[in-house]
Design a protein around this motif. Structure first.
Motif, PDB file in Angstrom:
ATOM      1  N   MET A 224      34.522  18.978  -5.591  1.00 35.87           N
ATOM      2  CA  MET A 224      34.525  17.748  -6.446  1.00 35.87           C
ATOM      3  C   MET A 224      33.765  18.161  -7.766  1.00 35.87           C
ATOM      4  O   MET A 224      32.593  18.515  -8.020  1.00 35.87           O
ATOM      5  CB  MET A 224      33.921  16.387  -5.664  1.00 35.87           C
ATOM      6  CG  MET A 224      34.210  15.278  -6.564  1.00 35.87           C
ATOM      7  SD  MET A 224      33.722  13.590  -5.576  1.00 35.87           S
ATOM      8  CE  MET A 224      35.116  13.726  -4.547  1.00 35.87           C
ATOM      9  N   LYS A 225      34.343  17.840  -8.817  1.00 39.00           N
ATOM     10  CA  LYS A 225      34.083  18.047 -10.151  1.00 39.00           C
ATOM     11  C   LYS A 225      34.331  16.776 -11.021  1.00 39.00           C
ATOM     12  O   LYS A 225      35.271  16.221 -10.794  1.00 39.00           O
ATOM     13  CB  LYS A 225      34.487  19.141 -10.829  1.00 39.00           C
ATOM     14  CG  LYS A 225      34.309  20.506 -10.115  1.00 39.00           C
ATOM     15  CD  LYS A 225      35.031  21.704 -10.848  1.00 39.00           C
ATOM     16  CE  LYS A 225      34.995  23.007 -10.063  1.00 39.00           C
ATOM     17  NZ  LYS A 225      36.142  22.889  -8.924  1.00 39.00           N
ATOM     18  N   PHE A 226      33.468  16.581 -12.007  1.00 38.85           N
ATOM     19  CA  PHE A 226      33.623  15.351 -12.936  1.00 38.85           C
ATOM     20  C   PHE A 226      33.314  15.913 -14.369  1.00 38.85           C
ATOM     21  O   PHE A 226      32.602  16.816 -14.571  1.00 38.85           O
ATOM     22  CB  PHE A 226      32.687  14.277 -12.585  1.00 38.85           C
ATOM     23  CG  PHE A 226      32.798  13.533 -11.333  1.00 38.85           C
ATOM     24  CD1 PHE A 226      33.863  12.331 -11.413  1.00 38.85           C
ATOM     25  CD2 PHE A 226      32.101  13.757 -10.327  1.00 38.85           C
ATOM     26  CE1 PHE A 226      34.011  11.865 -10.187  1.00 38.85           C
ATOM     27  CE2 PHE A 226      32.458  13.092  -9.120  1.00 38.85           C
ATOM     28  CZ  PHE A 226      33.095  12.147  -9.184  1.00 38.85           C
ATOM     29  N   GLY A 227      34.127  15.353 -15.355  1.00 37.02           N
ATOM     30  CA  GLY A 227      34.099  15.956 -16.733  1.00 37.02           C
ATOM     31  C   GLY A 227      34.650  14.792 -17.598  1.00 37.02           C
ATOM     32  O   GLY A 227      35.229  13.836 -17.150  1.00 37.02           O
ATOM     33  N   GLU A 228      34.645  14.989 -18.972  1.00 40.28           N
ATOM     34  CA  GLU A 228      35.371  14.002 -19.931  1.00 40.28           C
ATOM     35  C   GLU A 228      34.758  12.581 -19.678  1.00 40.28           C
ATOM     36  O   GLU A 228      35.540  11.690 -19.564  1.00 40.28           O
ATOM     37  CB  GLU A 228      36.998  14.225 -19.657  1.00 40.28           C
ATOM     38  CG  GLU A 228      37.560  15.511 -19.752  1.00 40.28           C
ATOM     39  CD  GLU A 228      38.895  15.604 -19.917  1.00 40.28           C
ATOM     40  OE1 GLU A 228      39.711  14.612 -20.128  1.00 40.28           O
ATOM     41  OE2 GLU A 228      39.344  16.795 -19.314  1.00 40.28           O
ATOM     42  N   TYR A 229      33.556  12.524 -19.734  1.00 37.17           N
ATOM     43  CA  TYR A 229      32.875  11.232 -19.880  1.00 37.17           C
ATOM     44  C   TYR A 229      33.315  10.501 -21.083  1.00 37.17           C
ATOM     45  O   TYR A 229      33.121  11.127 -22.124  1.00 37.17           O
ATOM     46  CB  TYR A 229      31.599  11.159 -19.606  1.00 37.17           C
ATOM     47  CG  TYR A 229      30.990  11.926 -18.254  1.00 37.17           C
ATOM     48  CD1 TYR A 229      30.774  10.675 -17.159  1.00 37.17           C
ATOM     49  CD2 TYR A 229      31.004  13.224 -18.013  1.00 37.17           C
ATOM     50  CE1 TYR A 229      30.212  11.194 -15.883  1.00 37.17           C
ATOM     51  CE2 TYR A 229      30.489  13.679 -16.614  1.00 37.17           C
ATOM     52  CZ  TYR A 229      30.158  12.558 -15.846  1.00 37.17           C
ATOM     53  OH  TYR A 229      29.776  13.093 -14.262  1.00 37.17           O
ATOM     54  N   PHE A 230      33.660   9.099 -20.922  1.00 36.29           N
ATOM     55  CA  PHE A 230      33.787   8.375 -22.036  1.00 36.29           C
ATOM     56  C   PHE A 230      33.031   7.184 -22.035  1.00 36.29           C
ATOM     57  O   PHE A 230      33.113   6.339 -20.871  1.00 36.29           O
ATOM     58  CB  PHE A 230      35.188   7.767 -22.281  1.00 36.29           C
ATOM     59  CG  PHE A 230      35.353   7.072 -23.483  1.00 36.29           C
ATOM     60  CD1 PHE A 230      35.629   7.631 -24.685  1.00 36.29           C
ATOM     61  CD2 PHE A 230      35.522   5.706 -23.179  1.00 36.29           C
ATOM     62  CE1 PHE A 230      35.763   6.692 -25.753  1.00 36.29           C
ATOM     63  CE2 PHE A 230      35.815   4.646 -24.145  1.00 36.29           C
ATOM     64  CZ  PHE A 230      36.123   5.220 -25.375  1.00 36.29           C
ATOM     65  N   VAL A 231      32.043   7.148 -22.829  1.00 33.67           N
ATOM     66  CA  VAL A 231      30.858   5.991 -22.747  1.00 33.67           C
ATOM     67  C   VAL A 231      31.228   4.925 -23.969  1.00 33.67           C
ATOM     68  O   VAL A 231      31.475   5.121 -24.812  1.00 33.67           O
ATOM     69  CB  VAL A 231      29.555   6.334 -23.154  1.00 33.67           C
ATOM     70  CG1 VAL A 231      28.561   5.561 -23.206  1.00 33.67           C
ATOM     71  CG2 VAL A 231      29.184   7.822 -22.271  1.00 33.67           C
ATOM     72  N   ASP A 232      31.372   3.568 -23.341  1.00 30.35           N
ATOM     73  CA  ASP A 232      31.546   2.328 -24.148  1.00 30.35           C
ATOM     74  C   ASP A 232      30.393   1.538 -24.070  1.00 30.35           C
ATOM     75  O   ASP A 232      30.217   0.941 -23.346  1.00 30.35           O
ATOM     76  CB  ASP A 232      32.885   1.807 -23.611  1.00 30.35           C
ATOM     77  CG  ASP A 232      33.137   0.474 -24.058  1.00 30.35           C
ATOM     78  OD1 ASP A 232      32.403  -0.013 -24.855  1.00 30.35           O
ATOM     79  OD2 ASP A 232      34.413  -0.069 -23.892  1.00 30.35           O
ATOM     80  N   VAL A 233      29.695   1.639 -25.176  1.00 29.05           N
ATOM     81  CA  VAL A 233      28.330   1.167 -25.198  1.00 29.05           C
ATOM     82  C   VAL A 233      28.337  -0.467 -25.134  1.00 29.05           C
ATOM     83  O   VAL A 233      27.733  -1.212 -24.776  1.00 29.05           O
ATOM     84  CB  VAL A 233      27.170   1.517 -26.195  1.00 29.05           C
ATOM     85  CG1 VAL A 233      26.174   0.900 -26.356  1.00 29.05           C
ATOM     86  CG2 VAL A 233      27.139   3.093 -25.880  1.00 29.05           C
ATOM     87  N   ASP A 234      29.504  -0.865 -25.873  1.00 28.05           N
ATOM     88  CA  ASP A 234      29.514  -2.435 -26.327  1.00 28.05           C
ATOM     89  C   ASP A 234      30.114  -3.188 -24.698  1.00 28.05           C
ATOM     90  O   ASP A 234      29.646  -4.228 -24.554  1.00 28.05           O
ATOM     91  CB  ASP A 234      30.730  -2.531 -27.174  1.00 28.05           C
ATOM     92  CG  ASP A 234      30.491  -2.102 -28.619  1.00 28.05           C
ATOM     93  OD1 ASP A 234      29.307  -2.072 -28.858  1.00 28.05           O
ATOM     94  OD2 ASP A 234      31.322  -1.829 -29.210  1.00 28.05           O
ATOM     95  N   ASN A 235      30.650  -2.411 -24.141  1.00 29.13           N
ATOM     96  CA  ASN A 235      31.149  -3.118 -22.752  1.00 29.13           C
ATOM     97  C   ASN A 235      30.430  -2.531 -21.514  1.00 29.13           C
ATOM     98  O   ASN A 235      30.712  -2.847 -20.283  1.00 29.13           O
ATOM     99  CB  ASN A 235      32.685  -2.636 -22.337  1.00 29.13           C
ATOM    100  CG  ASN A 235      33.490  -3.539 -23.459  1.00 29.13           C
ATOM    101  OD1 ASN A 235      33.380  -4.835 -23.406  1.00 29.13           O
ATOM    102  ND2 ASN A 235      34.399  -2.941 -24.210  1.00 29.13           N
ATOM    103  N   LEU A 236      29.235  -1.734 -21.861  1.00 30.07           N
ATOM    104  CA  LEU A 236      28.417  -1.133 -20.723  1.00 30.07           C
ATOM    105  C   LEU A 236      29.254  -0.554 -19.733  1.00 30.07           C
ATOM    106  O   LEU A 236      29.011  -0.681 -18.604  1.00 30.07           O
ATOM    107  CB  LEU A 236      27.455  -2.123 -19.936  1.00 30.07           C
ATOM    108  CG  LEU A 236      26.707  -2.982 -21.029  1.00 30.07           C
ATOM    109  CD1 LEU A 236      25.727  -3.907 -20.169  1.00 30.07           C
ATOM    110  CD2 LEU A 236      25.500  -1.834 -21.542  1.00 30.07           C
ATOM    111  N   ALA A 237      30.050   0.365 -20.172  1.00 30.47           N
ATOM    112  CA  ALA A 237      31.057   0.934 -19.140  1.00 30.47           C
ATOM    113  C   ALA A 237      31.309   2.709 -19.574  1.00 30.47           C
ATOM    114  O   ALA A 237      31.069   2.845 -20.803  1.00 30.47           O
ATOM    115  CB  ALA A 237      32.674   0.297 -19.393  1.00 30.47           C
TER     116      ALA A 237
END
Length: 162
Positions: free
Chosen positions: A91-104
């Motif tokens: 299992m690997k994770f990548g391509e994190y997209f951070v949305d600060v306005d929606n805390l997501a």
């Protein structure tokens, strides 16, 4: 931009959200204990605000799909159910997209899954959308978009073909 009247400005920054998302993903990918995985979920949220939901059509053979698991106990039930039905490797994770306005945070994951009762495996790419509690920066909403059809086929003992 300035917050609207009555709207609280988020106090959690991008790095905190990213670290929190990476912590949950790391713990799950590395098969840490259930207690360790659950430590990533908010303890300051109202319990009813915590949600684990894997999108897909409800079906008795794949009981974690299309069902809302609410509260910390619901999160425990979701991860216990996954552990009882599936195993996974690489299992690997990548391509994190951070949305600060929606805390997501949205993140792409991949792994090889095996349906335990049939031994049938498949490679899968999936997406998490995690929402975080403003007070403690921990997960309060865990949503998964994955290949429910592959899980269903594997649960029936058929070979899953790409």
């Amino acid at each position: 931009s300035a917050p609207m009247i009555g709207q609280k400005k988020n106090t959690i920054d991008r790095e905190t959200l990213l670290r929190s998302a990476q912590s949950l993903c790391h713990d799950f990918a590395n098969k840490e204990s259930l207690e360790q995985v659950l430590e990533n979920f908010s303890s300051s949220s109202h319990d009813a605000d915590i949600l684990c939901f894997e999108h897909g059509m409800k079906h008795p053979l794949v009981p974690f799909l299309g069902r809302a698991f609410r509260g910390r106990e619901g999160a425990r039930q979701y991860f216990e159910l996954i552990a009882n039905l599936l195993s996974y490797e690489n299992m690997k994770f990548g391509e994190y997209f951070v949305d600060v306005d929606n805390l997501a945070v949205c993140v792409r994951g991949e792994a090889t899954f095996t349906w335990l009762s049939t031994g049938k495996s498949w490679d899968e790419v999936f997406t998490y959308r995690l929402r975080f509690e403003a007070e403690d920066g921990r997960v309060k909403r865990y949503e998964v978009w994955a290949d429910g059809l592959a899980a269903y086929i594997a649960s029936t003992g058929q070979v899953v073909k790409a």
